[in-house]
Scaffold this motif. Structure first.
Motif, PDB file in Angstrom:
ATOM      1  N   UNK A  67       0.781  -1.223  -0.022  1.00  0.00           N
ATOM      2  CA  UNK A  67      -0.205   0.065   0.001  1.00  0.00           C
ATOM      3  C   UNK A  67       0.822   1.166   0.010  1.00  0.00           C
ATOM      4  N   UNK A  68       2.088   1.055   0.746  1.00  0.00           N
ATOM      5  CA  UNK A  68       2.856   2.340   0.654  1.00  0.00           C
ATOM      6  C   UNK A  68       3.438   2.562  -0.629  1.00  0.00           C
ATOM      7  N   UNK A  69       4.041   1.590  -1.194  1.00  0.00           N
ATOM      8  CA  UNK A  69       4.454   1.604  -2.662  1.00  0.00           C
ATOM      9  C   UNK A  69       3.401   2.211  -3.596  1.00  0.00           C
ATOM     10  N   UNK A  70       2.166   1.575  -3.416  1.00  0.00           N
ATOM     11  CA  UNK A  70       1.301   2.155  -4.226  1.00  0.00           C
ATOM     12  C   UNK A  70       0.757   3.720  -4.208  1.00  0.00           C
ATOM     13  N   UNK A  71       0.956   4.140  -2.948  1.00  0.00           N
ATOM     14  CA  UNK A  71       0.742   5.532  -2.741  1.00  0.00           C
ATOM     15  C   UNK A  71       1.850   6.429  -3.349  1.00  0.00           C
ATOM     16  N   UNK A  72       3.188   6.006  -3.463  1.00  0.00           N
ATOM     17  CA  UNK A  72       4.164   6.500  -4.133  1.00  0.00           C
ATOM     18  C   UNK A  72       3.958   6.510  -5.731  1.00  0.00           C
ATOM     19  N   UNK A  79       7.478  -0.315  -9.787  1.00  0.00           N
ATOM     20  CA  UNK A  79       7.639  -0.617  -8.264  1.00  0.00           C
ATOM     21  C   UNK A  79       8.481  -1.966  -8.005  1.00  0.00           C
ATOM     22  N   UNK A  80       8.888  -2.476  -8.860  1.00  0.00           N
ATOM     23  CA  UNK A  80       9.791  -3.514  -8.822  1.00  0.00           C
ATOM     24  C   UNK A  80       8.985  -4.535  -7.619  1.00  0.00           C
ATOM     25  N   UNK A  81       7.901  -4.845  -7.735  1.00  0.00           N
ATOM     26  CA  UNK A  81       7.172  -5.966  -7.129  1.00  0.00           C
ATOM     27  C   UNK A  81       7.445  -7.281  -7.002  1.00  0.00           C
ATOM     28  N   UNK A  82       7.296  -7.931  -5.958  1.00  0.00           N
ATOM     29  CA  UNK A  82       7.443  -9.322  -5.968  1.00  0.00           C
ATOM     30  C   UNK A  82       6.523 -10.091  -6.470  1.00  0.00           C
ATOM     31  N   UNK A  83       6.565 -11.649  -6.883  1.00  0.00           N
ATOM     32  CA  UNK A  83       5.557 -12.262  -7.091  1.00  0.00           C
ATOM     33  C   UNK A  83       4.285 -12.002  -6.425  1.00  0.00           C
ATOM     34  N   UNK A  84       4.507 -12.226  -4.921  1.00  0.00           N
ATOM     35  CA  UNK A  84       3.203 -12.151  -4.129  1.00  0.00           C
ATOM     36  C   UNK A  84       2.428 -10.871  -4.039  1.00  0.00           C
ATOM     37  N   UNK A  85       3.456  -9.757  -4.250  1.00  0.00           N
ATOM     38  CA  UNK A  85       2.780  -8.507  -4.038  1.00  0.00           C
ATOM     39  C   UNK A  85       1.846  -8.167  -5.557  1.00  0.00           C
ATOM     40  N   UNK A  86       2.121  -8.632  -6.463  1.00  0.00           N
ATOM     41  CA  UNK A  86       1.859  -8.502  -7.789  1.00  0.00           C
ATOM     42  C   UNK A  86       0.245  -9.512  -7.658  1.00  0.00           C
TER      43      UNK A  86
END
Length: 166
Positions: free
Chosen positions: A94-99, A155-162
């Protein structure tokens, strides 16, 4: 109770909110362009060669190019700064997505400004050249639509975050 975030603040909703903002900005520009075209009482013409007396002829394309470049630069700078600050710490999705959302809104605003200015210049002059520039900016903005794939890449998200965003 935490009053800073609504009860429905989820990563999926954050990305959905960014998409809604993006769609609203594009819709506003397109509707303004249509209304401007229909209601313009000036003689409509397309001239991109002999407009030396028209100061807008130089300002509109210059604004479009400069704001597009600055928007991309600020977008990358905001995300780069976030990645540097987040290095070694664990930030929530959520913090990553706010940025990502705030960086995207800045980028969209820097595309929308010259687009609206081009439409206003068309209203003042009747030169369709300015609508063409605005249309190019709108198409550029459409190509920058927020999506799971875009968020994952920027955001260079991990698989779980994606997977949380799907």
């Amino acid at each position: 109770m935490n009053y800073n975030q609504p009860a429905t603040a989820t990563p999926k909703n954050a990305l959905k909110t960014t998409s809604i903002i993006h769609l609203a900005l594009i819709t506003g520009q397109v509707l303004f362009m249509i209304v401007a075209y229909i209601t313009n009482k000036n003689i409509k013409y397309f001239d991109y060669k002999d407009s030396r007396d028209d100061v807008f002829f130089y300002i509109v394309p210059l604004m479009a190019i400069v704001c597009t470049v600055i928007g991309g630069f600020l977008f990358n700078q905001q995300l780069g700064k976030f990645h540097q600050q987040a290095a070694g710490t664990s930030k929530t999705l959520l913090e990553k997505l706010k940025v990502y959302q705030s960086a995207s809104i800045v980028r969209y605003a820097l595309l929308e400004g010259p687009s609206l200015f081009g439409i206003v210049c068309f209203l003042l002059t009747g030169n369709l050249f300015y609508l063409l520039i605005s249309a190019c900016l709108i198409i550029t903005m459409i190509s920058l639509r927020p999506s799971v794939n875009a968020a994952e890449a920027y955001l260079q998200l991990s698989y779980d975050e994606t997977q949380q965003l799907l």
